[in-house]
Design a protein around this motif. Structure first.
Motif, PDB file in Angstrom:
ATOM      1  N   ASP A  96       0.827  -1.208   0.000  1.00 51.29           N
ATOM      2  CA  ASP A  96       0.000   0.000   0.000  1.00 51.29           C
ATOM      3  C   ASP A  96       0.862   1.259   0.000  1.00 51.29           C
ATOM      4  N   ASP A  97       1.926   1.242   0.780  1.00 50.99           N
ATOM      5  CA  ASP A  97       2.827   2.394   0.807  1.00 50.99           C
ATOM      6  C   ASP A  97       3.502   2.581  -0.549  1.00 50.99           C
ATOM      7  N   ALA A 121       6.357  -5.961  -9.248  1.00 51.12           N
ATOM      8  CA  ALA A 121       7.712  -5.865  -8.697  1.00 51.12           C
ATOM      9  C   ALA A 121       7.765  -6.373  -7.263  1.00 51.12           C
ATOM     10  N   MET A 122       6.758  -6.030  -6.462  1.00 51.96           N
ATOM     11  CA  MET A 122       6.739  -6.501  -5.075  1.00 51.96           C
ATOM     12  C   MET A 122       6.637  -8.023  -5.014  1.00 51.96           C
ATOM     13  N   VAL A 156       3.181   5.996  -2.793  1.00 52.35           N
ATOM     14  CA  VAL A 156       4.376   6.745  -3.202  1.00 52.35           C
ATOM     15  C   VAL A 156       4.459   6.832  -4.721  1.00 52.35           C
ATOM     16  N   ALA A 157       4.070   5.772  -5.418  1.00 57.91           N
ATOM     17  CA  ALA A 157       4.117   5.785  -6.881  1.00 57.91           C
ATOM     18  C   ALA A 157       3.162   6.826  -7.450  1.00 57.91           C
ATOM     19  N   ILE A 194      -1.237   1.183 -15.197  1.00 60.45           N
ATOM     20  CA  ILE A 194      -0.014   0.474 -15.592  1.00 60.45           C
ATOM     21  C   ILE A 194       1.027   0.541 -14.480  1.00 60.45           C
ATOM     22  N   ILE A 195       1.205   1.726 -13.902  1.00 60.78           N
ATOM     23  CA  ILE A 195       2.193   1.868 -12.828  1.00 60.78           C
ATOM     24  C   ILE A 195       1.783   1.040 -11.616  1.00 60.78           C
ATOM     25  N   ARG A 196       0.508   1.031 -11.303  1.00 54.28           N
ATOM     26  CA  ARG A 196       0.044   0.220 -10.167  1.00 54.28           C
ATOM     27  C   ARG A 196       0.329  -1.261 -10.416  1.00 54.28           C
ATOM     28  N   GLU A 197       0.068  -1.711 -11.639  1.00 52.68           N
ATOM     29  CA  GLU A 197       0.369  -3.109 -11.973  1.00 52.68           C
ATOM     30  C   GLU A 197       1.867  -3.393 -11.847  1.00 52.68           C
TER      31      GLU A 197
END
Length: 490
Positions: free
Chosen positions: A239-240, A347-348, A244-245, A339-342
């Motif tokens: 979530d953090d 990545a996580m 931040v993204a 896209i950035i959220r995906e």
């Protein structure tokens, strides 16, 4: 055997994409920060993006010019010659000097909106520059890690080749003494050829990785170690990371600026449909013969009002086009955020999975080492064949190569995560930023929408909060009073 051989080839086939040759490796040690600083200083694509940003900034000065007066000077020189029927003629030079000035007094607020549009486009270019910086640092980290990975894989392949070579020599010695067959020698030779071929492939992969490293940094890789990332810039959780993204990612911020610029452009198109008021002044002097003989003088001063009553539908089409473009930019902003959220989620998850795989790889290496020792003892006692020993040594190699690749995947996932949350910035890696200063605003913003842009960690000039005009509070509902039913009329 065939399955294991194809598995080994698959592990080694994608081993790299990056730098020069092993024989030319210098002895000096290099850190990731030094490699990033070198790439940041010499990369031509980054320099091109800086020039592009400065070119975009000039749109602000163009928009500001609409608020300033326009002064124009003119000169006309003529030679007049004529002859009448009576035979008289005249030849003379005529000169005309003039100065005209115009100042726009009202333009339907189109100039104000175009100026704000230019500022948003400049901010978008600045965020795109930050994005190019972070992409360059990510590519440099990837090249750095690829060299580390390919060197480790090549070292293990060479060690495995030496082990197999010793097995070939031992098999030949046992064959001469009658303790082995020709089949044992051929099996060992087959494994030796396989190991040599994989080593040659690993050398080519390492040379490619070093070539990429040299292209990005301008220098050959020295002694490299597996780098890490600063703990202070790691997100505390998923979530953090997403929060931040949304705040820092330069692609999201650039898309937000583009959407805001498109809305200002739509407002400017509406302003072009309103009347325009201009203050005009003109002075002209005419001279006959030479500039010392003034023939006439003309001076005018007034106010001009123009209104587009009918343009064939061109102005309405321009307004509609601008509004549809604004809607397009907002949809693209939503798509960029998704896209950035995906990417952040992927990545996580990849980082966690790669770390678990690396831990499992360590356990597999230890188990395979114990297995190889046991196979050697059992082979010496006649309980195992040479092929069993060769299989055990190859399983040990496979576990070592898989561990190296898992380690690379975990580290590159760290940098991929930082790039997507917008924290793969130069200041986090001791790099002095070279970024042109933005042009300050001179006109107020008229924000009546909810495209928010808060402060960012990547740029001190964007550490502001764009205020958003909120609608009036909804009045509280009127309480409903329950009434008693009226008595029936008899």
């Amino acid at each position: 055997m065939h399955i294991a051989r194809s598995h080994l080839a698959g592990l080694l086939a994608g081993a790299s994409l990056v730098s020069l040759s092993i024989a030319s490796v210098p002895a000096a040690a290099q850190s990731l920060e030094e490699a990033m600083a070198a790439a940041y200083a010499i990369n031509p694509a980054l320099k091109a993006e800086r020039s592009k940003y400065q070119a975009t900034n000039q749109g602000i000065w163009t928009a500001r010019s609409e608020f300033l007066p326009t002064v124009t000077g003119t000169y006309l020189g003529e030679h007049n010659a004529f002859e009448t029927r009576s035979g008289t003629s005249d030849r003379a030079f005529f000169h005309e000097l003039g100065v005209s000035m115009s100042q726009t007094l009202f333009q339907g607020f189109a100039g104000v909106n175009r100026l704000n549009q230019a500022h948003e486009e400049a901010n978008s270019g600045r965020n795109q520059l930050i994005g190019v910086e972070q992409t360059l640092l990510f590519n440099t980290a990837d090249a750095f890690l690829r060299v580390c990975r390919d060197r480790a894989i090549l070292a293990r392949l060479r060690a495995y080749t030496n082990v197999v070579q010793k097995e070939v020599n031992a098999a030949r010695a046992r064959y001469k003494s009658g303790d082995a067959t020709r089949t044992d020698i051929e099996q060992a030779l087959a494994r030796l050829a396989e190991a040599q071929g994989n080593s040659d492939q690993a050398v080519g992969d390492l040379e490619a990785s070093e070539a990429l490293y040299e292209r990005l940094t301008g220098q050959k890789p020295g002694k490299l170690g597996w780098p890490g990332i600063p703990k202070s810039i790691e997100p505390t959780g998923l979530d953090d990371a997403i929060t931040v993204a949304y705040q820092n990612n330069p692609s999201i911020r650039a898309a937000t600026n583009d959407a805001r610029a498109a809305r200002y452009a739509a407002r400017a198109a509406v302003g072009d449909m309103l009347p325009r008021v201009t203050l005009e002044s003109e002075w002209e002097n005419g001279y006959r013969g030479n500039l010392g003989n003034r023939d006439e003088e003309d001076w005018r001063f007034g106010v001009r009002v123009t209104a587009p009553f009918f343009t064939g539908g061109r102005n309405i089409a321009s307004v509609r086009e601008a509004k549809f473009t604004a809607a397009q930019e907002e949809y693209e902003l939503d798509d960029t955020q998704q896209i950035i959220r995906e990417n952040v989620i992927r990545a996580m998850k990849q980082r966690a999975a790669s770390r678990l795989r690396a831990k499992a790889g360590k356990r597999a290496i230890e188990a395979n080492r114990r297995a190889v020792k046991g196979l050697q003892v059992e082979f010496d006692s006649g309980q195992r064949s040479l092929l069993d020993v060769l299989d055990g040594e190859r399983e040990l190699l496979l576990s070592q190569v898989d561990y190296v690749r898992a380690r690379y995947d975990a580290r590159i996932a760290d940098f991929f995560l930082l790039a997507n949350i917008g924290r793969l910035a130069p200041q986090h890696f001791s790099i002095v930023e070279e970024r042109p200063d933005p042009i300050p605003r001179i006109m107020p913003e008229f924000n009546t929408w909810d495209l928010r842009l808060g402060p960012t960690e990547n740029d001190p000039f964007q550490n502001y909060v764009i205020e958003v005009a909120t609608s009036d509070p909804v009045p509280a509902p009127v309480p409903v009073v329950e009434t008693q039913p009226l008595p029936s009329i008899k």
